[in-house]
Design a protein around this motif. Structure first.
Motif, PDB file in Angstrom:
ATOM      1  N   LEU A   1      44.666  36.473  32.529  1.00  0.00           N
ATOM      2  CA  LEU A   1      43.271  36.099  32.754  1.00  0.00           C
ATOM      3  C   LEU A   1      43.132  34.750  33.456  1.00  0.00           C
ATOM      4  O   LEU A   1      42.124  34.503  34.132  1.00  0.00           O
TER       5      LEU A   1
ATOM      6  N   ASN B   1      40.826  34.197  37.039  1.00  0.00           N
ATOM      7  CA  ASN B   1      39.903  33.149  37.461  1.00  0.00           C
ATOM      8  C   ASN B   1      40.238  32.643  38.859  1.00  0.00           C
ATOM      9  O   ASN B   1      39.352  32.397  39.678  1.00  0.00           O
TER      10      ASN B   1
ATOM     11  N   ALA C   1      36.920  33.878  32.729  1.00  0.00           N
ATOM     12  CA  ALA C   1      37.617  34.444  31.577  1.00  0.00           C
ATOM     13  C   ALA C   1      38.295  33.336  30.780  1.00  0.00           C
ATOM     14  O   ALA C   1      38.601  32.261  31.306  1.00  0.00           O
TER      15      ALA C   1
END
Length: 362
Positions: free
Chosen positions: A291, A295, A278
């Motif tokens: 985000l 990850n 992301a």
């Protein structure tokens, strides 16, 4: 540079040394993130039910052990980070400061107040399940550390640990459906942390209760809609987290079959095209910055999934290569430049970099 130190893939466990490329210098950067925030009271976002005017009090009085790092759960796993790194790097220069910070928080008076707060009226769902799961992880980390001060902290934390476990135990039989979201309420991620705690604590009743709920909630799932992920503010993947949970309760051959039905598009040719990391468009926005955490959590969950498969499984190359891509993207974002991410991303980075949650190697 931090990133090159952390890119190796390794099967490490709670009781084994960290990967050789994850050294004290890299750990110090993560430790500093937690040291900066565990006793920083403001800004603060509290999830607090007021019953009377007397409940309008500052965070340090409401929850005196875990009032920093912007919110309660981030403070809890910030303390876990400090314990984890002090245990892993006992001679590192940052370790005395980490110990002092934990000692300041985990006092009998503070934990008594935390237990009283958790037991108060209107708080039956407080930090459930995410924060309570991290609290149990903190307890497990302390119990695994065979060291006098850690044993003292574990004993001090025990009343709150027991109350948190009791809240989970009361809730699970009444929960009729899993919670499939990408944020704090997700059950798959929390169940993984709690299951690891239950096994470490030898709480067979909790373990059996969890395994029964996991099987009922997820055992027959098929074709998870991975193409719908991620949501715009996810820090957990509903699909990947569920698979990382199921590998904890299924033997490798059965897990391999379940995973084939659940995520049938995992490549067998080593490709990473099936799951891209992301991208955060604004790291100063506390929700969009989630985000970066996605990850990191995807990376450790993909490593966990790989660890749960038979060694000859053809999907392993793709899982490990995709985990490495997410590891690189996630760790690169853990800079501390913005408090919106710095107050919690360090914990996710340490969970990944030290292999917490991975099964014991041979």
């Amino acid at each position: 540079m931090l990133l090159p130190l952390l890119l190796s893939y390794g099967m490490v466990t709670a009781s084994t040394p960290p990967p050789p490329d994850f050294g004290a210098d890299a750990a110090a950067r993560f430790a500093e993130l937690a040291l900066t925030c565990v006793h920083r009271e403001y800004p603060n976002k509290i999830a607090h039910v007021l019953s009377t005017d007397a409940d309008a009090r500052p965070p340090r009085e409401l929850t005196p052990a875990f009032y920093g790092c912007y919110d309660w759960h981030s403070s809890v796993h910030g303390h876990w980070l400090l314990v984890r790194l002090a245990r892993t790097f006992p001679e590192a220069p940052f370790t005395p400061r980490a110990r002092a910070a934990v000692a300041r928080s985990l006092t009998p008076a503070n934990i008594e107040a935390e237990t009283r707060y958790l037991s108060g009226p209107g708080r039956v769902s407080f930090e459930r399940p995410y924060g309570l799961a991290w609290l149990l992880q903190l307890a497990a980390e302390l119990r695994e550390w065979d060291e006098p001060q850690a044993r003292e902290w574990a004993a001090t934390l025990k009343p709150l640990e027991e109350r948190a476990a009791g809240r989970i135990r009361e809730w699970l039989p009444k929960l009729s459906r899993p919670i499939r979201v990408g944020e704090h309420d997700q059950t798959a991620f929390a169940f993984g942390l709690i299951l690891d705690w239950a096994r470490q604590a030898r709480d067979s009743d909790m373990e059996q209760l969890l395994k029964a709920r996991v099987d009922a909630f997820y055992g027959k799932d098929r074709r998870c809609p991975l193409a719908y992920e991620p949501g715009g503010q996810d820090f957990l993947s509903p699909c990947i987290a569920e698979a990382d949970l199921m590998r904890r309760i299924l033997p490798p051959d059965r897990f391999a079959t379940w995973l084939r039905d659940f995520l049938p598009d995992i490549p067998s040719n080593g490709s990473t095209a099936w799951l891209a990391p992301a991208v955060v468009t604004d790291p100063t926005d506390p929700k969009l910055a989630h985000l970066d955490g996605l990850n990191l959590s995807r990376a450790w969950m993909l490593e966990g999934i790989a660890a749960g498969l038979p060694p000859q499984d053809k999907r392993l190359r793709s899982l490990r290569a995709t985990a490495k891509l997410h590891r690189e993207a996630g760790l690169q974002a853990v800079t501390g430049a913005h408090y919106e991410g710095g107050h919690w991303l360090g914990s996710f980075a340490v969970y990944l970099a030290t292999g917490r949650g991975l099964p014991r190697g041979p």
